[in-house]
Design a protein around this motif. Structure first.
Motif, PDB file in Angstrom:
ATOM      1  N   LYS A  81       0.835  -1.203   0.000  1.00 13.66           N
ATOM      2  CA  LYS A  81       0.000   0.000   0.000  1.00 13.66           C
ATOM      3  C   LYS A  81       0.869   1.252   0.000  1.00 13.66           C
ATOM      4  CE  LYS A  81      -3.994   1.941   2.365  1.00 13.66           C
ATOM      5  NZ  LYS A  81      -4.752   1.915   3.623  1.00 13.66           N
ATOM      6  N   LEU A  82       1.875   1.237   0.875  1.00  9.49           N
ATOM      7  CA  LEU A  82       2.805   2.362   0.946  1.00  9.49           C
ATOM      8  C   LEU A  82       3.547   2.520  -0.381  1.00  9.49           C
ATOM      9  CD1 LEU A  82       4.197   4.540   2.666  1.00  9.49           C
ATOM     10  CD2 LEU A  82       5.818   2.796   3.421  1.00  9.49           C
ATOM     11  N   ALA A  83       4.000   1.392  -0.954  1.00  4.29           N
ATOM     12  CA  ALA A  83       4.720   1.426  -2.228  1.00  4.29           C
ATOM     13  C   ALA A  83       3.835   2.011  -3.325  1.00  4.29           C
ATOM     14  CB  ALA A  83       5.184   0.023  -2.603  1.00  4.29           C
ATOM     15  N   LEU A  86       3.633   5.719  -3.080  1.00  4.93           N
ATOM     16  CA  LEU A  86       4.929   6.277  -3.490  1.00  4.93           C
ATOM     17  C   LEU A  86       5.107   6.238  -5.004  1.00  4.93           C
ATOM     18  CD1 LEU A  86       7.272   4.806  -0.733  1.00  4.93           C
ATOM     19  CD2 LEU A  86       6.864   7.228  -1.170  1.00  4.93           C
ATOM     20  N   VAL A  87       4.643   5.160  -5.652  1.00  5.14           N
ATOM     21  CA  VAL A  87       4.778   5.034  -7.106  1.00  5.14           C
ATOM     22  C   VAL A  87       3.966   6.119  -7.804  1.00  5.14           C
ATOM     23  CG1 VAL A  87       4.209   3.627  -9.121  1.00  5.14           C
ATOM     24  CG2 VAL A  87       5.361   2.590  -7.175  1.00  5.14           C
ATOM     25  N   VAL A  88       2.716   6.301  -7.383  1.00  3.39           N
ATOM     26  CA  VAL A  88       1.863   7.320  -8.005  1.00  3.39           C
ATOM     27  C   VAL A  88       2.535   8.693  -7.910  1.00  3.39           C
ATOM     28  CG1 VAL A  88      -0.340   8.530  -7.853  1.00  3.39           C
ATOM     29  CG2 VAL A  88      -0.264   6.040  -7.622  1.00  3.39           C
ATOM     30  N   ALA A  89       3.050   9.014  -6.701  1.00  2.58           N
ATOM     31  CA  ALA A  89       3.741  10.289  -6.518  1.00  2.58           C
ATOM     32  C   ALA A  89       5.018  10.345  -7.346  1.00  2.58           C
ATOM     33  CB  ALA A  89       4.064  10.494  -5.041  1.00  2.58           C
ATOM     34  N   GLY A  90       5.718   9.229  -7.407  1.00  2.61           N
ATOM     35  CA  GLY A  90       6.973   9.159  -8.164  1.00  2.61           C
ATOM     36  C   GLY A  90       6.776   9.410  -9.644  1.00  2.61           C
ATOM     37  N   VAL A  91       5.666   8.884 -10.191  1.00  2.11           N
ATOM     38  CA  VAL A  91       5.365   9.066 -11.610  1.00  2.11           C
ATOM     39  C   VAL A  91       5.138  10.556 -11.907  1.00  2.11           C
ATOM     40  CG1 VAL A  91       3.626   8.624 -13.387  1.00  2.11           C
ATOM     41  CG2 VAL A  91       4.515   6.739 -12.004  1.00  2.11           C
ATOM     42  N   LYS A 163      -4.723  11.386   7.125  1.00  2.00           N
ATOM     43  CA  LYS A 163      -4.012  10.209   7.614  1.00  2.00           C
ATOM     44  C   LYS A 163      -4.471   8.944   6.909  1.00  2.00           C
ATOM     45  CE  LYS A 163      -2.331  11.898  11.890  1.00  2.00           C
ATOM     46  NZ  LYS A 163      -1.451  11.413  12.913  1.00  2.00           N
ATOM     47  N   MET A 164      -3.550   8.041   6.790  1.00  2.00           N
ATOM     48  CA  MET A 164      -3.809   6.795   6.091  1.00  2.00           C
ATOM     49  C   MET A 164      -3.164   5.687   6.916  1.00  2.00           C
ATOM     50  SD  MET A 164      -3.054   6.563   2.076  1.00  2.00           S
ATOM     51  CE  MET A 164      -3.873   5.472   0.973  1.00  2.00           C
ATOM     52  N   ARG A 165      -3.816   4.531   6.945  1.00  2.19           N
ATOM     53  CA  ARG A 165      -3.261   3.443   7.747  1.00  2.19           C
ATOM     54  C   ARG A 165      -2.478   2.483   6.861  1.00  2.19           C
ATOM     55  NH1 ARG A 165      -3.955   2.303  12.830  1.00  2.19           N
ATOM     56  NH2 ARG A 165      -5.790   3.597  13.063  1.00  2.19           N
ATOM     57  N   PHE A 166      -1.239   2.206   7.241  1.00  2.00           N
ATOM     58  CA  PHE A 166      -0.419   1.218   6.532  1.00  2.00           C
ATOM     59  C   PHE A 166      -0.156   0.082   7.505  1.00  2.00           C
ATOM     60  CE2 PHE A 166       0.436   5.321   4.607  1.00  2.00           C
ATOM     61  CZ  PHE A 166       0.207   5.040   3.270  1.00  2.00           C
ATOM     62  N   LYS A 167      -0.945  -1.012   7.359  1.00  2.00           N
ATOM     63  CA  LYS A 167      -0.895  -2.101   8.335  1.00  2.00           C
ATOM     64  C   LYS A 167       0.460  -2.768   8.382  1.00  2.00           C
ATOM     65  CE  LYS A 167      -5.645  -3.678   8.783  1.00  2.00           C
ATOM     66  NZ  LYS A 167      -6.612  -4.397   7.935  1.00  2.00           N
TER      67      LYS A 167
END
Lengths: 309, 264
Positions: A81-83, A86-91, A163-167
């Motif tokens: 989920k975190l990745a 990050l990918v969307v932002a990275g693009v 805020k977002m939860r990353f389990k």
């Protein structure tokens, strides 16, 4: 064995390039970084034009990071989920970066900006990483336990909204710093031809407090995604991805990365970080020296347009 | 005496012209025949450079006056034109960065001069300038003001030639043209591996006693073939598709390595 590169338009020694790919691949597997910050300067040094070196390394980073990501996937050491965020932002970031790249090239200041960015980021990150890892090593030597991560320990990044939860990472944080990190890495990545792992890993650890065990796998997934998009963008905008060069680097890189990932399991984390910090600092200092000392050749040529086809 | 000269004055230019024609006659009588070892250079995956042999014969008809002095031959190979920016680094706040620049449009991307003697000895400076023979005689058309050439302009031109020479794209062989027979010459033009592709012009100039006698030219094509050409066309014509193929290839390579090296 000499092989002619169709986009770089020059022949190279296949085994030399393969060796470079393998050596950098080993380090990338060991430290969980893309290795682009080592490979791009190496390629430029062997006579390949900076544009082709940056773009082809981008493709190589996709191969080595996807290969290493697979290893971490099997060990379940990835926060998908975190990745993904990050990918969307990275693009987004790498689209901006490719634009800046073309603009700087027009003004003839691409080399300067690349050098200054390398010095700044490699110096900063390398220095921070080195002091932190040395402190950790000293602490272990003295028999003091490493400071445990307490759930209540937060910094400013945790006080932001959305805020977002990353389990998987045991995190409940705002997406703003995550997106900011992703965009920043994307811009730097396409500008410098690097995956940005050496910046991403510490940023995730120190800024977001992502557990160290999850960080490398997650950053590898982020790099695979961002650099895949950057490859397509570089190819579409600058036509500078050399498939043959990239393939030789990839094969060398993935083989090296496999051994690197295995070697990495044998070394303690703080020692690994200290070694990576020294490597990062060394490359940064190399760029600084180039900026400051009087160059042997003050002049340079750039071909703007030609009929050569 | 002065009267005589005045009387002759209308005749004098004509007389000089006649002399010129008489002297010039053998010029018309000499003919160049040039043959190349190949008219096409194909760049394949194992291309590491090549050489093109240029053979030539100097044909003289019966009317040509035989003279004691030797012929001089200059062979020039010129690559497709390109626009090049030459930049100079200057120190600013302790850091070296590109500041001053000169743009040279229409420069040969590749330029090789083989001559039987150093070009400066072959012909006079105006002639060399006219045919652009030798690095010093290349025509630099700058996009900047061209009224006065400053020493700075000269240093930029010198730098351009020096860097091109270092890259192996500007070459000069002072005694590269040899004469196996009195009227037969030959030379080999070295094509380095990093040669730009495109249409090249081979021009042969014949001189004697610093006088230009004849010239001939031919065309060479340097091109990629097969896989190299296909890859290049794909990358330039369909950049996004090509990039996507590279990504698929990269992920496949990564995955394959993961499978091969899987231990658990």
């Amino acid at each position: 064995m000499q092989i002619y590169l169709p986009i770089a338009e020059l022949p190279v020694n296949m085994f030399l390039i393969f060796g470079m790919g393998a050596a950098v691949g080993f380090l990338s597997g060991l430290f969980g970084v893309g290795g682009g910050f080592l490979l791009t300067p190496l390629l430029i040094f062997s006579g390949i034009s900076p544009a082709v070196a940056v773009a082809s390394t981008t493709a190589q980073v996709v191969a080595s990071s996807s290969s290493a990501a697979l290893t971490y996937w099997r060990r379940r050491m990835i926060d998908l989920k975190l990745a993904g965020v990050l990918v969307v932002a990275g693009v987004i970031g790498s689209s901006i970066g490719v634009g800046i790249f073309s603009m700087l090239r027009r003004f003839g200041q691409l080399d300067l900006v690349i050098s200054i960015l390398y010095v700044t980021f490699l110096g900063l990150v390398g220095g921070l990483m080195l002091t932190e890892s040395i402190r950790a090593i000293i602490n272990t030597r003295r028999g003091r336990p490493a400071p445990l991560r307490r759930p209540g320990q937060h910094n400013w990044a945790h006080g932001l909204p959305f805020k977002m939860r990353f389990k998987r990472s045991k995190l409940y944080v705002s997406v703003i710093p995550i997106i900011a990190i992703g965009v920043g890495i994307g811009i730097l990545g396409s500008l410098l031809g690097i995956g940005g792992g050496f910046i991403l890993v510490p940023a995730l650890i120190y800024l977001l407090r992502v557990p160290t065990s999850i960080v490398i796998g997650t950053s590898l997934v982020q790099m695979t995604g961002t650099m895949a998009v950057a490859t397509v963008l570089q190819s579409g905008a600058n036509h500078s991805v050399d498939g043959v060069l990239a393939l030789i680097l990839m094969v060398g890189g993935v083989i090296g990365a496999q051994f690197g990932a295995r070697a990495g399991a044998l070394v303690r984390g703080d020692q690994l970080r200290a070694m990576l910090a020294l490597l990062v600092l060394a490359v940064g200092i190399r760029f600084l020296v180039n900026l400051v000392i009087t160059p042997a050749e003050l002049y340079s040529l750039t071909t703007l347009a030609g009929d050569a086809r | 005496m002065k009267e005589l000269a005045t009387a002759f004055s209308p005749v004098l230019p004509a007389f000089l012209a006649l002399i010129a024609i008489l002297v010039g006659r053998p010029v018309m009588a000499e003919e160049l025949i040039v043959a190349l070892s190949s008219e096409e250079v194909k760049i394949t995956s194992n291309f590491t450079g090549t050489g093109i042999a240029v053979f030539g014969a100097i044909e003289r008809d019966a009317a040509t006056i035989s003279r004691g002095s030797f012929y001089d031959v200059v062979v020039v190979l010129k690559g497709p034109p390109e626009t090049v920016v030459t930049r100079r680094k200057d120190r600013l706040l302790g850091i070296w960065l590109n500041s001053a620049a000169r743009t040279y449009p229409d420069m040969p991307s590749f330029y090789a001069v083989n001559s039987s003697r150093p070009v400066a000895e072959v012909a006079t400076a105006p002639v060399l300038k006219r045919f652009q023979l030798g690095f010093d005689n290349l025509a630099f058309e700058t996009t900047e003001h061209e009224e006065a050439i400053t020493p700075e302009d000269i240093s930029f031109r010198d730098a351009f030639v020096r860097l091109k020479q270092q890259a192996g794209l500007f070459r000069q062989e002072h005694y590269g043209v040899t004469f196996p027979g009195t009227n037969v010459f030959q030379t080999t033009l070295q094509i380095p591996a990093n040669v730009p592709v495109g249409r090249y012009e081979v021009a042969v100039y014949l001189f004697r006693d610093s006088a230009f006698l004849a010239s001939d030219s031919a065309e060479i094509r340097i091109s990629k073939t097969g896989f190299e050409q296909f890859t290049f066309d794909l990358a330039h014509g369909y950049g996004f598709l090509y990039g996507a193929i590279c990504v698929v290839l990269a992920i496949f390579t990564g995955w394959l390595a993961g499978v091969i090296f899987r231990k658990d």
